[in-house]
Design an enzyme around this catalytic site. Structure first.
Site, PDB file in Angstrom:
ATOM      1  N   ASP A  35       0.824  -1.207   0.000  1.00  0.00           N
ATOM      2  CA  ASP A  35       0.000   0.000   0.000  1.00  0.00           C
ATOM      3  C   ASP A  35       0.859   1.258   0.000  1.00  0.00           C
ATOM      4  O   ASP A  35       0.639   2.181  -0.787  1.00  0.00           O
ATOM      5  CB  ASP A  35      -0.927   0.015   1.222  1.00  0.00           C
ATOM      6  CG  ASP A  35      -1.872  -1.166   1.251  1.00  0.00           C
ATOM      7  OD1 ASP A  35      -2.224  -1.657   0.168  1.00  0.00           O
ATOM      8  OD2 ASP A  35      -2.243  -1.604   2.347  1.00  0.00           O
ATOM      9  N   GLU A 276       1.143  -5.846  -4.867  1.00  0.00           N
ATOM     10  CA  GLU A 276       0.867  -5.069  -6.080  1.00  0.00           C
ATOM     11  C   GLU A 276       2.086  -4.317  -6.603  1.00  0.00           C
ATOM     12  O   GLU A 276       2.386  -4.359  -7.802  1.00  0.00           O
ATOM     13  CB  GLU A 276      -0.269  -4.092  -5.791  1.00  0.00           C
ATOM     14  CG  GLU A 276      -0.692  -3.254  -6.975  1.00  0.00           C
ATOM     15  CD  GLU A 276      -1.926  -2.422  -6.698  1.00  0.00           C
ATOM     16  OE1 GLU A 276      -2.017  -1.308  -7.236  1.00  0.00           O
ATOM     17  OE2 GLU A 276      -2.813  -2.891  -5.929  1.00  0.00           O
TER      18      GLU A 276
END
Length: 384
Positions: A35, A276
């Protein structure tokens, strides 16, 4: 920290706004470094490449420091690399008047800040930046909106993705997919494998397969956060096995700053990445990769994996696609698994997988990047 210029509610904006003068992005750290990594990259790109005053409000400055060592987690306000960093405060952010507000990964920005947004005229454009996904429903929800039931503020959902129907991937200017260069498959040089994984990754069966297959392998594993401890414990319990397998080696890779991560990947042949931010950097490296998704309760992450495999393997030879699917699925599951046949088949198909990774990355690089798509949306929807 540099203060943003204050603007009275009645001051005029350009008749045709091209770019927001300032943006504020809110981030709560859930997926370890993922994040923070995504939000920092996006803010830095908006600041450095588009000249926008970018503010990152984050609840874990200590996590961000792992990626950006120069920052000081003890400071509530600071500026680095063109980005203003602010510690998360539930009472809101002072002296902040952006034209674009980004709520990363449905983190729910402070209620006080939402109320302040509703009082501005015009109100800032509000975007909920979602997690990266190849699931078909994400494309259908991309750019869908909702209205706050009490405040009347409109919010738009923005889904990064792998097609022109999505919000795209983070790709800074100057990031290009290198020319294709096949890994040296002669047995005189080990296959160089980079490994950055969550604690629950099935390291032991994977390492056993690498050790027993016969192909020389050098694993470069990112240490700390328990991953390195787990590897060392496994090595200590099997010292004799390691002496019997001179072609298999594990070396520790200290955690590197985000600015150095791409160079680390470029030196490897095969990339095991997690989350990610690391996935996107693996894509731009043009190297074959095995992605470990952020583990969720009840294996809720596995449908997301299947959607990605469906997207990624669309043009891949069926035999190579089967080998890639098998290894990536096993890497994302827990429990007893025999990795030897999976690893053997993956190496048999490695040249096809390797070429596909490069060609797929080149096609992705032809699509607009995430920052460009966000700014394009702002141009079309900013209110004057």
């Amino acid at each position: 920290m540099r203060s943003l210029p204050r603007r009275s509610p009645t001051s005029a904006r350009p008749v045709t706004p091209e770019l927001p003068r300032s943006i504020t992005l809110f981030c709560r750290v859930i997926d370890n470094y993922g994040d923070a990594g995504v939000c920092w990259r996006l803010c830095r790109q908006l600041a450095r490449e588009h000249g926008i005053a970018a503010n990152l409000v984050i609840d874990r400055l200590d996590v961000l420091k792992k990626l950006v060592p120069a920052i000081d987690p003890a400071l509530n306000r600071q500026e680095f690399d063109g980005v203003s960093l602010l510690a998360w405060r539930e009472e809101g952010v002072e002296d902040d008047d952006p034209e674009l507000v980004i709520e990363a990964f449905a983190c729910t920005i402070p209620e006080a800040y939402q109320r302040a947004m509703s009082k501005r005229r015009p109100a800032p454009l509000w975007i909920n930046l979602e997690y990266l996904s190849a699931e078909p429903w994400a494309e259908t929800q991309h750019l869908m909106g909702s209205v706050h039931p009490q405040l009347g503020l409109a919010k738009t959902f923005f889904f990064p993705g792998f097609s022109a129907r999505s919000g795209g991937l983070i790709r800074e200017r100057g990031v290009t997919v290198p020319e294709f260069a096949a890994a040296d498959r002669q047995f005189g040089r080990p296959l160089k494998v980079f490994l950055f994984a969550y604690d629950r990754a099935p390291r032991e069966p994977l390492f056993a397969a690498m050790r027993n297959h016969g192909r020389q392998v050098r694993v470069c594993e990112v240490l700390r956060e328990g991953a390195g401890d787990a590897t060392q414990a496994w090595r200590n319990s099997r010292e004799g096995v390691f002496t019997e397998a001179p072609g298999f080696q594990i070396i520790g890779q200290d955690f590197v700053a985000q600015s150095s991560f791409d160079a680390v990947l470029a030196d490897q042949d095969l990339l095991f990445v997690r989350g990610e931010d690391s996935l996107v950097r693996a894509i731009w490296s043009g190297k074959p990769f095995i992605w470990q998704l952020y583990p969720q309760a009840g294996d809720a992450h596995l449908p997301k994996l299947e959607a990605f495999l469906e997207c990624y393997c669309e043009r891949l030879d069926p035999g190579a696609a089967g080998a890639l699917r098998g290894l990536m699925r096993a890497w994302n599951r827990t429990g007893e698994q025999d990795f030897l046949p999976l690893w053997r088949e993956f190496l048999i198909q490695f040249s096809r997988i390797e070429r596909h990774a490069h060609d797929w990355a080149r096609r992705q690089a032809q699509l607009p990047d995430l920052a460009s798509n966000l700014l394009s949306f702002f141009r079309k929807n900013a209110r004057i």
